[in-house]
Design an enzyme around this catalytic site. Structure first.
Site, PDB file in Angstrom:
ATOM      1  N   GLY A   1      29.030  27.648  65.625  1.00 52.93           N
ATOM      2  CA  GLY A   1      28.533  27.213  66.933  1.00 52.93           C
ATOM      3  C   GLY A   1      29.125  27.941  68.128  1.00 52.93           C
ATOM      4  O   GLY A   1      28.472  28.083  69.159  1.00 52.93           O
TER       5      GLY A   1
ATOM      6  N   ASP B   1      32.235  25.701  70.881  1.00 58.80           N
ATOM      7  CA  ASP B   1      31.039  25.327  71.641  1.00 58.80           C
ATOM      8  C   ASP B   1      31.198  23.976  72.324  1.00 58.80           C
ATOM      9  O   ASP B   1      30.974  23.849  73.527  1.00 58.80           O
ATOM     10  CB  ASP B   1      29.804  25.348  70.724  1.00 58.80           C
ATOM     11  CG  ASP B   1      29.972  24.533  69.435  1.00 58.80           C
ATOM     12  OD1 ASP B   1      31.074  23.993  69.184  1.00 58.80           O
ATOM     13  OD2 ASP B   1      29.003  24.440  68.663  1.00 58.80           O
TER      14      ASP B   1
ATOM     15  N   ASP C   1      33.920  17.171  71.157  1.00 60.16           N
ATOM     16  CA  ASP C   1      33.188  15.921  70.944  1.00 60.16           C
ATOM     17  C   ASP C   1      34.206  14.834  70.594  1.00 60.16           C
ATOM     18  O   ASP C   1      34.874  14.296  71.473  1.00 60.16           O
ATOM     19  CB  ASP C   1      32.172  16.194  69.833  1.00 60.16           C
ATOM     20  CG  ASP C   1      31.142  15.107  69.648  1.00 60.16           C
ATOM     21  OD1 ASP C   1      30.702  14.529  70.641  1.00 60.16           O
ATOM     22  OD2 ASP C   1      30.767  14.853  68.489  1.00 60.16           O
ATOM     23  N   SER C   2      34.400  14.537  69.305  1.00 59.93           N
ATOM     24  CA  SER C   2      35.424  13.551  68.939  1.00 59.93           C
ATOM     25  C   SER C   2      36.828  14.078  69.237  1.00 59.93           C
ATOM     26  O   SER C   2      37.758  13.313  69.445  1.00 59.93           O
ATOM     27  CB  SER C   2      35.325  13.210  67.443  1.00 59.93           C
ATOM     28  OG  SER C   2      35.742  14.304  66.667  1.00 59.93           O
ATOM     29  N   GLY C   3      36.978  15.403  69.213  1.00 60.39           N
ATOM     30  CA  GLY C   3      38.284  16.025  69.404  1.00 60.39           C
ATOM     31  C   GLY C   3      38.971  16.393  68.098  1.00 60.39           C
ATOM     32  O   GLY C   3      39.967  17.107  68.093  1.00 60.39           O
ATOM     33  N   ASN C   4      38.415  15.928  66.982  1.00 52.45           N
ATOM     34  CA  ASN C   4      39.074  16.184  65.689  1.00 52.45           C
ATOM     35  C   ASN C   4      39.192  17.671  65.366  1.00 52.45           C
ATOM     36  O   ASN C   4      40.231  18.124  64.887  1.00 52.45           O
ATOM     37  CB  ASN C   4      38.287  15.501  64.556  1.00 52.45           C
ATOM     38  CG  ASN C   4      38.417  13.989  64.599  1.00 52.45           C
ATOM     39  OD1 ASN C   4      39.525  13.471  64.738  1.00 52.45           O
ATOM     40  ND2 ASN C   4      37.302  13.284  64.524  1.00 52.45           N
ATOM     41  N   THR C   5      38.124  18.419  65.620  1.00 49.02           N
ATOM     42  CA  THR C   5      38.123  19.840  65.249  1.00 49.02           C
ATOM     43  C   THR C   5      39.199  20.610  66.009  1.00 49.02           C
ATOM     44  O   THR C   5      40.006  21.334  65.412  1.00 49.02           O
ATOM     45  CB  THR C   5      36.738  20.468  65.526  1.00 49.02           C
ATOM     46  OG1 THR C   5      35.756  19.726  64.797  1.00 49.02           O
ATOM     47  CG2 THR C   5      36.694  21.932  65.123  1.00 49.02           C
TER      48      THR C   5
ATOM     49  N   LYS D   1      32.080  16.404  75.786  1.00 48.84           N
ATOM     50  CA  LYS D   1      31.471  15.065  75.807  1.00 48.84           C
ATOM     51  C   LYS D   1      32.593  14.037  75.755  1.00 48.84           C
ATOM     52  O   LYS D   1      32.922  13.522  74.678  1.00 48.84           O
ATOM     53  CB  LYS D   1      30.591  14.869  74.575  1.00 48.84           C
ATOM     54  CG  LYS D   1      29.414  15.799  74.448  1.00 48.84           C
ATOM     55  CD  LYS D   1      28.557  15.301  73.291  1.00 48.84           C
ATOM     56  CE  LYS D   1      27.748  16.356  72.658  1.00 48.84           C
ATOM     57  NZ  LYS D   1      27.066  15.880  71.428  1.00 48.84           N
TER      58      LYS D   1
HETATM   59  P1  5GP Z   1      34.593  17.237  67.131  1.00 52.89           P
HETATM   60  O1  5GP Z   1      35.526  17.514  66.008  1.00 52.89           O
HETATM   61  O2  5GP Z   1      35.154  17.411  68.513  1.00 52.89           O
HETATM   62  O3  5GP Z   1      33.873  15.919  66.952  1.00 52.89           O
HETATM   63  O4  5GP Z   1      33.434  18.220  66.876  1.00 52.89           O
HETATM   64  C1  5GP Z   1      33.166  19.332  67.530  1.00 52.89           C
HETATM   65  C2  5GP Z   1      32.056  20.000  66.726  1.00 52.89           C
HETATM   66  O5  5GP Z   1      31.010  19.053  66.436  1.00 52.89           O
HETATM   67  C3  5GP Z   1      31.441  21.086  67.532  1.00 52.89           C
HETATM   68  O6  5GP Z   1      32.088  22.301  67.292  1.00 52.89           O
HETATM   69  C4  5GP Z   1      30.051  21.072  66.988  1.00 52.89           C
HETATM   70  O7  5GP Z   1      30.009  21.871  65.840  1.00 52.89           O
HETATM   71  C5  5GP Z   1      29.786  19.657  66.568  1.00 52.89           C
HETATM   72  N1  5GP Z   1      28.999  18.951  67.603  1.00 52.89           N
HETATM   73  C6  5GP Z   1      29.417  18.041  68.498  1.00 52.89           C
HETATM   74  N2  5GP Z   1      28.426  17.671  69.305  1.00 52.89           N
HETATM   75  C7  5GP Z   1      27.350  18.370  68.904  1.00 52.89           C
HETATM   76  C8  5GP Z   1      26.001  18.465  69.373  1.00 52.89           C
HETATM   77  O8  5GP Z   1      25.564  17.824  70.345  1.00 52.89           O
HETATM   78  N3  5GP Z   1      25.199  19.345  68.712  1.00 52.89           N
HETATM   79  C9  5GP Z   1      25.618  20.087  67.655  1.00 52.89           C
HETATM   80  N4  5GP Z   1      24.759  20.874  67.056  1.00 52.89           N
HETATM   81  N5  5GP Z   1      26.872  20.035  67.199  1.00 52.89           N
HETATM   82  C10 5GP Z   1      27.724  19.186  67.824  1.00 52.89           C
HETATM   83 MG    MG Z   2      31.437  23.567  65.679  1.00 51.78          MG
END
Ligand code: 5GP
Ligand code: MG
Length: 179
Positions: A41, A100, A103-107, A131
């Site tokens: 992404g 990209d 979101d949750s912050g886990n990654t 987000k």
């Molecule tokens: P986190 O670990 O912060 O929840 O996830 C981040 C990852 O979740 C981003 O790198 C992305 O790959 C995926 N993600 C989060 N929100 C979206 C979204 O609205 N669309 C898509 N396609 N992927 C998302």
């Molecule tokens: Mg991603």
């Protein structure tokens, strides 16, 4: 089910913001940092930010990592794993980590801990989209392009089931019943 794509951030404001971000980030960077993009992404954001940073004299080593957070479709799980690790020697290095979406912050929380465990001296983080409503772990990116509400987005490298990465703008996906 019909998939609808509605533009949310057009190409011109995206590129303008990436240019601004480069101007903010560049003074914080060493002349030769490691810029580490997260596949898949983050690849378009990484490519554009890398080129905008070059206008400020940043001469990075480029690398990529693939992380997977188990889960398909629109939800991710909290468990993150390294599918392809960074191939650079990180000992004592400054890393600019790009993704990209925060979101949750886990990654990103996982990625920063992983890079520090591999010896990185400093890890700066920049994301195109944030987000904050969706956060599960306390994580702040050092640089954020756009703060957006809780919607599922695609385009500019970001997919829905591997589609729509090619769009030059960021769009919201909605599923509706009917044709
Ligand atoms: P986190 O670990 O912060 O929840 O996830 C981040 C990852 O979740 C981003 O790198 C992305 O790959 C995926 N993600 C989060 N929100 C979206 C979204 O609205 N669309 C898509 N396609 N992927 C998302
Ligand atoms: Mg991603």
């Amino acid at each position: 089910m019909t998939t609808r794509i509605q533009p949310m951030i057009e190409e011109a404001p995206l590129l303008a913001r990436v240019t601004e971000m480069a101007a903010q980030i560049a003074p914080r960077l060493e002349p030769e940092p490691i810029i580490l993009g997260l596949f898949k992404g983050g690849f378009v954001f990484t490519a554009d930010l890398m080129r905008a940073l070059s206008r400020h004299g940043v001469r990075p080593r480029m690398d990529f990592m693939v992380l997977s957070s188990y889960g398909k479709g629109m939800e991710s799980s909290g468990e993150v794993r390294v599918k392809l690790d960074c191939s650079e020697d990180l000992n004592g290095r400054q890393v600019l980590l790009l993704d990209d979406i925060l979101d949750s912050g886990n990654t990103l929380a996982f990625a920063v801990a992983h890079l520090r465990a591999r010896g990185a001296r400093e890890v700066l983080t920049a994301v195109l989209l944030d987000k904050p409503e969706r956060r599960q772990v306390a994580f702040h990116a050092d640089y954020v392009g756009f703060t957006i509400p809780n919607a599922f987005v695609v385009g500019y490298g970001i997919d829905y089931a591997e589609r729509f990465r090619e769009l030059p703008y960021v769009a919201v996906v909605t599923q509706t019943d009917g044709p």
